[in-house]
Design an enzyme around this catalytic site. Structure first.
Site, PDB file in Angstrom:
ATOM      1  N   THR A 105       0.827  -1.206   0.000  1.00 29.10           N
ATOM      2  CA  THR A 105       0.000   0.000   0.000  1.00 29.10           C
ATOM      3  C   THR A 105       0.863   1.258   0.000  1.00 29.10           C
ATOM      4  OG1 THR A 105      -1.842  -1.107   1.104  1.00 29.10           O
ATOM      5  CG2 THR A 105      -1.755   1.288   1.269  1.00 29.10           C
ATOM      6  N   SER A 142      -6.909  -1.010  -6.747  1.00 31.14           N
ATOM      7  CA  SER A 142      -6.500  -1.281  -5.377  1.00 31.14           C
ATOM      8  C   SER A 142      -5.012  -1.588  -5.407  1.00 31.14           C
ATOM      9  CB  SER A 142      -7.271  -2.487  -4.817  1.00 31.14           C
ATOM     10  OG  SER A 142      -6.672  -2.979  -3.634  1.00 31.14           O
ATOM     11  N   THR A 143      -4.359  -1.404  -4.283  1.00 33.05           N
ATOM     12  CA  THR A 143      -2.982  -1.881  -4.184  1.00 33.05           C
ATOM     13  C   THR A 143      -2.915  -3.353  -4.580  1.00 33.05           C
ATOM     14  OG1 THR A 143      -2.394  -0.335  -2.429  1.00 33.05           O
ATOM     15  CG2 THR A 143      -1.081  -2.351  -2.570  1.00 33.05           C
ATOM     16  N   ASN A 144      -3.997  -4.082  -4.267  1.00 35.04           N
ATOM     17  CA  ASN A 144      -3.977  -5.537  -4.422  1.00 35.04           C
ATOM     18  C   ASN A 144      -4.032  -6.013  -5.863  1.00 35.04           C
ATOM     19  OD1 ASN A 144      -4.054  -5.237  -1.702  1.00 35.04           O
ATOM     20  ND2 ASN A 144      -6.154  -5.976  -1.447  1.00 35.04           N
ATOM     21  N   THR A 149      36.295 -36.858 -12.043  1.00 33.15           N
ATOM     22  CA  THR A 149      35.066 -37.102 -11.297  1.00 33.15           C
ATOM     23  C   THR A 149      35.431 -37.187  -9.826  1.00 33.15           C
ATOM     24  OG1 THR A 149      35.298 -39.491 -11.590  1.00 33.15           O
ATOM     25  CG2 THR A 149      33.958 -38.326 -13.219  1.00 33.15           C
ATOM     26  N   SER A 164      47.198 -10.299  -2.874  1.00 30.62           N
ATOM     27  CA  SER A 164      47.562 -10.394  -1.465  1.00 30.62           C
ATOM     28  C   SER A 164      48.242  -9.121  -1.007  1.00 30.62           C
ATOM     29  CB  SER A 164      48.492 -11.592  -1.246  1.00 30.62           C
ATOM     30  OG  SER A 164      48.970 -11.625   0.082  1.00 30.62           O
ATOM     31  N   SER A 165      48.016  -8.779   0.260  1.00 31.33           N
ATOM     32  CA  SER A 165      48.696  -7.632   0.849  1.00 31.33           C
ATOM     33  C   SER A 165      50.055  -8.021   1.430  1.00 31.33           C
ATOM     34  CB  SER A 165      47.821  -7.028   1.952  1.00 31.33           C
ATOM     35  OG  SER A 165      47.589  -7.999   2.975  1.00 31.33           O
ATOM     36  N   LYS A 197      51.090 -12.649  -6.039  1.00 32.99           N
ATOM     37  CA  LYS A 197      49.922 -13.530  -5.980  1.00 32.99           C
ATOM     38  C   LYS A 197      48.731 -12.876  -6.675  1.00 32.99           C
ATOM     39  CE  LYS A 197      47.472 -16.514  -2.701  1.00 32.99           C
ATOM     40  NZ  LYS A 197      46.066 -16.212  -2.979  1.00 32.99           N
TER      41      LYS A 197
END
Length: 470
Positions: free
Chosen positions: A101, A140-142, A187, A318-319, A324
């Site tokens: 609504t 209607s909202t509905n 697999t 990487s820090s 990397k």
């Protein structure tokens, strides 16, 4: 700017004159602080709602219950929303009580005040054009809210399908490019039998092709609307001819063959269509995540992993570890897919909670469904453009994994039988010798036949073989 006074049956409020929404939208602003995501963050939903409201105004004009000047002013206001104006005026949280609504009234109030100004009046002068009596006439909202969700979903699924086609095409390009590169099949993360890198990418493309068909069907489900149902599907306060005319207008406005539900009462309370769409999105997300994860594994290394492909280097990984590089695109795609899968649970639960003649939890459905489509579309595009398009193959690494594998002993089964082949595999595992070397040493087959059997190209398709007698 100054203020204006607006009221509803709860009371009177002062509204800033610089906004186009009114008292009911203001109350929703005070009540709902759930997601932090507002209607304005979903412009395609606002556009869909404006299309529905324009169809309603023109239908009401045609059946003679709304004056032409009011209807035309509202239709022009809708056109401005459809064109993307006034997006910032849609401020209510996507997660809200009241079955939507607050969203419907946000749209009604903004449209009404835009139309009032075009008619030479001030915002809030609802004696000339009223959000409920005129903009929401016969509605209607509905019926407008779920119909707008469907119109928006239909449009946004079109964008998703384009992204899926792009990804499928990129996968098919790689399938053709790598059709002759032999690699080891696996697999359960263990050596299996040879295949080609082209086969791998062709299978990925087949996943996406299958999901495109599922999404297309789900999209067609969104073409059935419940406009004219009003409150619970009985059509109360709606002109008898409105239902047919509003659907005709919807087709003209959107170019989509929207049609009325056969049973408006059922359509107003049932949200299973959204569950079906979400199910198709979830299936696509599961497959997309599988593709992304397989690419991560094939890319693993660069020296201590499989190293069958090279994903594009997107950023330092990487820090602390120099050099990397991480498969960040595939990781992000996986995370996006998990959100879609989680949203499917939300949509299912919200749908199940519908009681009697209406589902009050449709806002939760809309929020989760829109997010799923947006995230999945972005994930498809990102994987296509930032991973598949520019990845390369390590043909030699693929070939060596086949030649060094014990899994190729499977090719001996039709000739030597399972027991002898298993015995060769066991010795190969224990000694590190190749399966061909062991077979030759035992005198099972001559070298020429062993080489022919173990030629990877001969393991890619069914072969006619004659079993040796002991």
């Amino acid at each position: 700017m100054g203020t204006r006074k607006e009221h509803d049956f709860i009371g009177e409020l002062e509204i800033s004159d610089d906004v186009y929404y009114g008292v009911q939208t203001f109350r929703a602003l005070e009540n709902f602080h759930m997601s932090g995501r507002r209607l304005k963050h979903y412009p395609f939903f606002i556009k869909a709602f404006a299309q529905v409201k324009k169809a309603a105004a023109l239908a009401n004009k045609e059946v003679g219950v709304l004056d032409a000047d009011k209807a035309d002013a509202l239709a022009k206001a809708c056109d401005r929303l459809i064109a993307g104006e006034f997006i910032d005026q849609f401020v209510v949280d996507m997660i809200q009580g009241g079955a939507g609504t607050s969203t419907n009234m946000n749209v009604n109030e903004v449209l009404t005040n835009i139309a009032l100004e075009s008619m030479g009046h001030k915002k809030g002068e609802y004696q000339y054009l009223h959000p409920n009596d005129h903009t929401n006439l016969g509605q209607s909202t509905n019926d407008t809210y779920p119909s707008s969700i469907k119109v928006a979903t239909h449009a946004k699924l079109g964008d998703l399908l384009k992204a899926m086609e792009e990804l499928k095409d990129e996968l098919l390009i790689k399938a053709k490019e790598y059709k002759d590169i032999i690699k080891m099949g696996r697999t359960e993360l263990e050596d299996a039998v040879p295949t080609t890198l082209g086969n791998t990418f062709n299978a990925f493309a087949s996943y996406i092709k299958s999901d495109i068909e599922k999404i297309k069907y789900a999209r067609s489900v969104m073409e059935t609307l419940n406009l004219g149902a009003t409150a619970i599907g009985t059509g109360i306060n709606c002109h008898p001819n409105y239902k047919v005319i509003v659907e005709k207008r919807m087709k003209e406005i959107t170019g989509v063959d929207f049609k009325p539900a056969e049973d408006l009462i059922a359509a107003t309370q049932d949200t299973a269509d959204f569950v079906a769409v979400s199910g198709a999105l979830k299936t696509a997300a599961v497959r997309l995540s599988k593709i992304a994860n397989d690419l991560r594994l094939m890319n693993s290394g660069p020296r201590c992993g499989l190293g069958e492909i090279n994903l594009p280097k997107m950023q330092p990984g990487s820090s602390i570890m120099p050099g990397k590089v991480n498969p960040v695109i595939c990781e992000a795609v996986g995370e996006a897919c998990y959100e879609v899968i989680g949203n499917d649970v939300t949509i299912m639960l919200c749908s199940e909670r519908g009681e009697f003649e209406l589902n009050a939890f449709e806002p939760g459905i809309a929020y989760a469904l829109f997010n799923s489509i947006i995230v999945l579309e972005n994930a498809m595009k990102t994987l296509a453009q930032k991973a598949i398009k520019h990845l390369t193959a390590n043909a030699e690494a693929c070939k060596q994994s086949v030649l060094n594998s014990i899994g190729i002993v499977t090719a001996f089964n039709p000739v030597l039988g399972y027991e002898k082949s298993a015995s060769i595999a066991k010795e190969a595992l224990e000694t590190g010798k190749s399966v061909g070397e062991i077979c030759l040493a035992r005198g099972y087959l001559p070298k020429e036949e062993i080489d022919k059997i173990l030629d990877p190209k001969n393991m890619l398709n069914p072969q006619m073989t004659e079993k040796r007698k002991d």
